[in-house]
Design a protein around this motif. Structure first.
Motif, PDB file in Angstrom:
ATOM      1  N   GLU A 147      12.537   3.524 -13.086  1.00  0.00           N
ATOM      2  CA  GLU A 147      13.703   2.949 -12.397  1.00  0.00           C
ATOM      3  C   GLU A 147      14.198   3.887 -11.304  1.00  0.00           C
ATOM      4  OE1 GLU A 147      18.364   1.758 -13.318  1.00  0.00           O
ATOM      5  OE2 GLU A 147      16.907   1.866 -14.969  1.00  0.00           O
ATOM      6  N   ILE A 148      14.283   5.182 -11.612  1.00  0.00           N
ATOM      7  CA  ILE A 148      14.742   6.141 -10.598  1.00  0.00           C
ATOM      8  C   ILE A 148      13.767   6.177  -9.423  1.00  0.00           C
ATOM      9  CG2 ILE A 148      15.248   8.569 -10.176  1.00  0.00           C
ATOM     10  CD1 ILE A 148      16.179   8.820 -13.021  1.00  0.00           C
ATOM     11  N   VAL A 149      12.466   6.138  -9.720  1.00  0.00           N
ATOM     12  CA  VAL A 149      11.463   6.155  -8.650  1.00  0.00           C
ATOM     13  C   VAL A 149      11.612   4.930  -7.752  1.00  0.00           C
ATOM     14  CG1 VAL A 149       8.989   6.003  -8.192  1.00  0.00           C
ATOM     15  CG2 VAL A 149       9.834   7.559  -9.943  1.00  0.00           C
ATOM     16  N   GLN A 150      11.766   3.753  -8.344  1.00  0.00           N
ATOM     17  CA  GLN A 150      11.901   2.544  -7.547  1.00  0.00           C
ATOM     18  C   GLN A 150      13.218   2.527  -6.769  1.00  0.00           C
ATOM     19  OE1 GLN A 150      11.318  -0.492 -10.536  1.00  0.00           O
ATOM     20  NE2 GLN A 150       9.094  -0.523 -10.204  1.00  0.00           N
ATOM     21  N   ARG A 151      14.286   3.080  -7.365  1.00  0.00           N
ATOM     22  CA  ARG A 151      15.549   3.185  -6.618  1.00  0.00           C
ATOM     23  C   ARG A 151      15.393   4.101  -5.399  1.00  0.00           C
ATOM     24  NH1 ARG A 151      20.497   1.690  -8.755  1.00  0.00           N
ATOM     25  NH2 ARG A 151      20.462   0.724 -10.836  1.00  0.00           N
ATOM     26  N   ILE A 152      14.674   5.211  -5.571  1.00  0.00           N
ATOM     27  CA  ILE A 152      14.458   6.137  -4.450  1.00  0.00           C
ATOM     28  C   ILE A 152      13.718   5.439  -3.314  1.00  0.00           C
ATOM     29  CG2 ILE A 152      13.184   8.217  -3.780  1.00  0.00           C
ATOM     30  CD1 ILE A 152      13.839   9.375  -6.524  1.00  0.00           C
ATOM     31  N   ILE A 153      12.679   4.696  -3.645  1.00  0.00           N
ATOM     32  CA  ILE A 153      11.911   4.007  -2.595  1.00  0.00           C
ATOM     33  C   ILE A 153      12.756   2.931  -1.919  1.00  0.00           C
ATOM     34  CG2 ILE A 153       9.899   2.527  -2.220  1.00  0.00           C
ATOM     35  CD1 ILE A 153       8.473   4.058  -4.417  1.00  0.00           C
ATOM     36  N   TYR A 154      13.566   2.212  -2.690  1.00  0.00           N
ATOM     37  CA  TYR A 154      14.414   1.178  -2.093  1.00  0.00           C
ATOM     38  C   TYR A 154      15.455   1.805  -1.146  1.00  0.00           C
ATOM     39  CZ  TYR A 154      17.861  -2.557  -1.675  1.00  0.00           C
ATOM     40  OH  TYR A 154      18.748  -3.488  -1.189  1.00  0.00           O
ATOM     41  N   VAL A 155      16.069   2.906  -1.581  1.00  0.00           N
ATOM     42  CA  VAL A 155      17.050   3.585  -0.713  1.00  0.00           C
ATOM     43  C   VAL A 155      16.360   4.109   0.534  1.00  0.00           C
ATOM     44  CG1 VAL A 155      18.590   5.576  -0.573  1.00  0.00           C
ATOM     45  CG2 VAL A 155      18.612   4.140  -2.606  1.00  0.00           C
TER      46      VAL A 155
ATOM     47  N   SER B 109      18.726  10.551  -7.776  1.00  0.00           N
ATOM     48  CA  SER B 109      18.652  11.986  -8.036  1.00  0.00           C
ATOM     49  C   SER B 109      17.200  12.407  -7.982  1.00  0.00           C
ATOM     50  CB  SER B 109      19.252  12.316  -9.399  1.00  0.00           C
ATOM     51  OG  SER B 109      18.553  11.647 -10.425  1.00  0.00           O
ATOM     52  N   PHE B 110      17.003  13.732  -7.877  1.00  0.00           N
ATOM     53  CA  PHE B 110      15.665  14.245  -7.703  1.00  0.00           C
ATOM     54  C   PHE B 110      15.614  15.653  -8.255  1.00  0.00           C
ATOM     55  CE2 PHE B 110      11.794  14.821  -4.993  1.00  0.00           C
ATOM     56  CZ  PHE B 110      11.154  13.690  -5.469  1.00  0.00           C
ATOM     57  N   PRO B 111      14.492  16.112  -8.819  1.00  0.00           N
ATOM     58  CA  PRO B 111      14.410  17.490  -9.312  1.00  0.00           C
ATOM     59  C   PRO B 111      14.667  18.482  -8.193  1.00  0.00           C
ATOM     60  CG  PRO B 111      12.581  16.179 -10.149  1.00  0.00           C
ATOM     61  CD  PRO B 111      13.297  15.331  -9.152  1.00  0.00           C
ATOM     62  N   PRO B 112      15.383  19.560  -8.471  1.00  0.00           N
ATOM     63  CA  PRO B 112      15.759  20.492  -7.396  1.00  0.00           C
ATOM     64  C   PRO B 112      14.588  21.251  -6.798  1.00  0.00           C
ATOM     65  CG  PRO B 112      16.367  21.377  -9.526  1.00  0.00           C
ATOM     66  CD  PRO B 112      15.917  19.976  -9.777  1.00  0.00           C
TER      67      PRO B 112
ATOM     68  N   GLN C  63       0.802  -1.207   0.000  1.00  0.00           N
ATOM     69  CA  GLN C  63       0.000   0.000   0.000  1.00  0.00           C
ATOM     70  C   GLN C  63       0.847   1.275   0.000  1.00  0.00           C
ATOM     71  OE1 GLN C  63      -3.356   0.149  -0.325  1.00  0.00           O
ATOM     72  NE2 GLN C  63      -3.044   2.331  -0.556  1.00  0.00           N
ATOM     73  N   GLU C  64       1.583   1.527   1.093  1.00  0.00           N
ATOM     74  CA  GLU C  64       2.325   2.785   1.205  1.00  0.00           C
ATOM     75  C   GLU C  64       3.390   2.917   0.120  1.00  0.00           C
ATOM     76  OE1 GLU C  64       1.312   1.082   3.703  1.00  0.00           O
ATOM     77  OE2 GLU C  64       0.620   2.367   5.348  1.00  0.00           O
ATOM     78  N   ARG C  65       4.034   1.795  -0.260  1.00  0.00           N
ATOM     79  CA  ARG C  65       5.038   1.867  -1.320  1.00  0.00           C
ATOM     80  C   ARG C  65       4.421   2.306  -2.644  1.00  0.00           C
ATOM     81  NH1 ARG C  65       6.768  -1.271  -5.576  1.00  0.00           N
ATOM     82  NH2 ARG C  65       5.037  -2.680  -5.178  1.00  0.00           N
ATOM     83  N   LEU C  66       3.276   1.746  -2.995  1.00  0.00           N
ATOM     84  CA  LEU C  66       2.625   2.123  -4.250  1.00  0.00           C
ATOM     85  C   LEU C  66       2.133   3.566  -4.210  1.00  0.00           C
ATOM     86  CD1 LEU C  66       0.595  -1.132  -5.037  1.00  0.00           C
ATOM     87  CD2 LEU C  66       2.795  -0.389  -5.977  1.00  0.00           C
ATOM     88  N   ASP C  67       1.658   4.021  -3.040  1.00  0.00           N
ATOM     89  CA  ASP C  67       1.244   5.422  -2.926  1.00  0.00           C
ATOM     90  C   ASP C  67       2.425   6.355  -3.141  1.00  0.00           C
ATOM     91  OD1 ASP C  67      -1.267   4.493  -2.409  1.00  0.00           O
ATOM     92  OD2 ASP C  67      -1.120   4.719  -0.234  1.00  0.00           O
ATOM     93  N   ALA C  68       3.554   6.031  -2.528  1.00  0.00           N
ATOM     94  CA  ALA C  68       4.747   6.851  -2.715  1.00  0.00           C
ATOM     95  C   ALA C  68       5.232   6.800  -4.168  1.00  0.00           C
ATOM     96  CB  ALA C  68       5.853   6.387  -1.771  1.00  0.00           C
ATOM     97  N   GLN C  69       5.139   5.633  -4.786  1.00  0.00           N
ATOM     98  CA  GLN C  69       5.551   5.507  -6.193  1.00  0.00           C
ATOM     99  C   GLN C  69       4.661   6.358  -7.099  1.00  0.00           C
ATOM    100  OE1 GLN C  69       6.644   1.556  -7.671  1.00  0.00           O
ATOM    101  NE2 GLN C  69       5.247   1.865  -9.385  1.00  0.00           N
ATOM    102  N   THR C  70       3.359   6.350  -6.844  1.00  0.00           N
ATOM    103  CA  THR C  70       2.447   7.179  -7.644  1.00  0.00           C
ATOM    104  C   THR C  70       2.739   8.660  -7.450  1.00  0.00           C
ATOM    105  OG1 THR C  70       0.741   5.477  -7.429  1.00  0.00           O
ATOM    106  CG2 THR C  70       0.020   7.681  -8.085  1.00  0.00           C
TER     107      THR C  70
ATOM    108  N   TYR D 213       6.522  13.676 -10.677  1.00  0.00           N
ATOM    109  CA  TYR D 213       7.677  14.539 -10.865  1.00  0.00           C
ATOM    110  C   TYR D 213       8.785  13.863 -11.675  1.00  0.00           C
ATOM    111  CZ  TYR D 213       5.453  17.161  -7.098  1.00  0.00           C
ATOM    112  OH  TYR D 213       4.567  17.862  -6.335  1.00  0.00           O
ATOM    113  N   ILE D 214       8.815  12.529 -11.668  1.00  0.00           N
ATOM    114  CA  ILE D 214       9.880  11.794 -12.352  1.00  0.00           C
ATOM    115  C   ILE D 214       9.234  10.808 -13.311  1.00  0.00           C
ATOM    116  CG2 ILE D 214      11.893  10.296 -12.040  1.00  0.00           C
ATOM    117  CD1 ILE D 214      12.160  11.370  -9.227  1.00  0.00           C
ATOM    118  N   ASP D 215       9.648  10.858 -14.566  1.00  0.00           N
ATOM    119  CA  ASP D 215       9.080   9.959 -15.571  1.00  0.00           C
ATOM    120  C   ASP D 215       9.744   8.584 -15.548  1.00  0.00           C
ATOM    121  OD1 ASP D 215       7.394  11.959 -16.394  1.00  0.00           O
ATOM    122  OD2 ASP D 215       8.785  12.724 -17.905  1.00  0.00           O
TER     123      ASP D 215
END
Length: 483
Positions: free
Chosen positions: A256-264, A333-336, A239-246, A251-253
């Motif tokens: 892979e970057i989105v999933q890396r951010i959640i894993y980190v 990485s993330f948009p500034p 639940q919470e992981r998918l909400d954060a991914q959405t 902001y990020i297309d």
């Protein structure tokens, strides 16, 4: 009868009727249509009055003659005349036509009256049905409101019941602990009072057996808390992981970057929670060691205190530590214009679960993962967009949960052929879009800020690509020659 006939003669109605007929005949051609019609109606009215008097005289005369007197006369003279309705002697064809029209008009008026009455009756019935429907609708609305009120009351009662069950369970655990302590105290008291031929041996204390036979609250509730935390870890993944991914995908297309951010975020949350648990445990041990006494060991007492007072855990400090660690992580990485704080709800839940997992015996932890490691079927399940024949992990989506050396909840990873080497070549030329905040040099711990993130080439890299060595976070392994 004679009196009636005399009155008819004295009224001179017939003479007057005759005079009116003569006068009408004289003036018929000079009168207008309305005047002639009025004269005719006047004569008809007078004639009807005379006929009424004559019928009265006829009735009296027939009654004076007896029961059967005048029957033949009435049959032969009166009834045929009444049957013709004056049509054969006076009116002719126009009168019959007018009479039929009048009868049709009367019939139509009667039908209209009947139709209006029927329609009025139907309207009244419809109004009654409509009123009944409104009444039923009001009753249904009242029932619906009552049902909603009952449902809300039932939900409130269910919440109270859950609270009562939790309180009952806590009281049962405390009763169990107190019962164990009571049995230990009774045992010690019985041993101290029992006569012994060797008093020197009876006086010698034996603290370890006495402390080991009195389990604390943490050990008594360990299995229940273990099952709850494992289920909560799976719920966060679902639940919470998918909400954060959405949220991050707005902001990020790049998925892979989105999933890396959640894993980190998950890895850093467990690290921050474990560090906070160690510090909290050290403070509790230092405080309780001064006044500790009883059959339980100091470690059990400390663990019981932490389980009872998990609300003292400063989870926001751990969230801030995770955000700072993510800002200096070279793999994401993330948009500034935005910040990692937007997924702080996910980080907070992970920190709470990770902190509670440290109170278990044995504690739970996430498995270590590195890009380029061999894919382990017992440790991870492949993501839907993975190459199911690839032997290497390109990146991780969710960490695996471990107890000692056993995997109890699988993680998720992405495996693709050849993607690891292209990823490394791109990572050398890619620069981070977020600069490190100047406050991090004071707030972040030296052990984390000075941790080397670069990957040094393995001394075996001079060989062919099949014999090269992948290194990530300071460790390396050799790929099989079959790859």
């Amino acid at each position: 009868m004679a009196d009636s006939l005399r009155r008819l003669i004295n009224n001179e109605s017939c003479r007057i009727l005759q005079e009116k007929l003569e006068n009408w005949y004289k003036d018929y051609h000079i009168n207008s249509c309305d005047q002639n019609l009025n004269r005719c109606c006047e004569i008809i009215e007078m004639n009807s009055m005379i006929q009424g008097q004559l019928f009265t005289i006829l009735n009296q005369t027939a009654r004076e003659g007896g029961h059967y007197a005048g029957v033949e006369t009435i049959k032969s003279r009166l009834l045929p005349w009444l049957g013709t309705c004056f049509s054969s002697t006076t009116s002719g064809r126009p009168f019959e036509t007018s009479l039929s029209l009048i009868q049709e008009s009367i019939e139509k008026e009667r039908q209209l009256r009947e139709f209006a009455s029927t329609r009025k009756h139907e309207i009244q019935q419809l109004e009654k049905e409509l009123n009944s429907t409104h009444l039923q609708l009001n009753l249904v609305q009242q029932d619906l409101k009552a049902s909603q009120a009952q449902e809300e009351s039932a939900l409130r009662n269910l919440d109270r019941l859950n609270d009562y069950e939790q309180q009952v369970q806590i009281l049962k655990d405390e009763i169990t602990i107190l019962g164990a302590q009571k049995s230990v105290l009774h045992s010690r008291l019985a041993r101290s009072r029992s006569p012994s031929p060797r008093p020197c041996r009876s006086r010698s204390p034996s603290p370890l057996p006495l402390r080991s036979c009195s389990p604390g609250r943490a050990r008594l509730t360990n299995a229940a808390r273990h099952a709850h935390l494992v289920a909560r870890f799976s719920d966060i993944y679902a639940q919470e992981r998918l909400d954060a991914q959405t949220l991050l995908r707005t902001y990020i297309d790049d998925l892979e970057i989105v999933q890396r951010i959640i894993y980190v975020a998950a890895v850093e949350s467990f690290h921050a929670a474990k560090m906070a648990f160690r510090q909290f445990k050290m403070r509790v041990r230092k405080t309780l060691s001064l006044t500790h006494s009883g059959p339980e060991s100091l470690e059990d007492t400390v663990l019981d205190y932490i389980v009872r007072h998990e609300d003292l855990y400063d989870v926001q400090a751990s969230v801030n530590e995770v955000i700072r660690a993510m800002n200096i992580n070279p793999k994401i990485s993330f948009p500034p214009e935005v910040d990692f704080i937007m997924i702080s709800s996910l980080v907070r839940e992970l920190c709470r679960v990770a902190f509670s997992m440290q109170t278990l015996v044995p504690p739970l932890d996430i498995a270590f993962g590195a890009d380029g490691e061999l894919f382990n079927e017992s440790k991870y399940r492949r993501s839907y967009d993975s190459d199911f024949t690839a032997p290497l992990v390109v990146y991780h989506v969710w960490p695996a949960l471990m107890e000692n050396d056993s995997i109890i909840v699988k993680g998720e990873a992405v495996s693709k052929r050849g993607a690891l080497w292209s990823r490394r070549s791109r990572s050398k030329s890619r620069s981070r879009s977020r600069s490190m905040s100047p406050i991090l040099s004071h707030s972040a711990s030296p052990s984390r800020t000075l941790l080397p993130r670069s990957r040094s080439p393995s001394p075996i890299r001079s060989g062919s690509p099949r014999d090269t060595v992948a290194s990530t976070y300071g460790f390396s392994f050799t790929f099989p020659s079959s790859l």
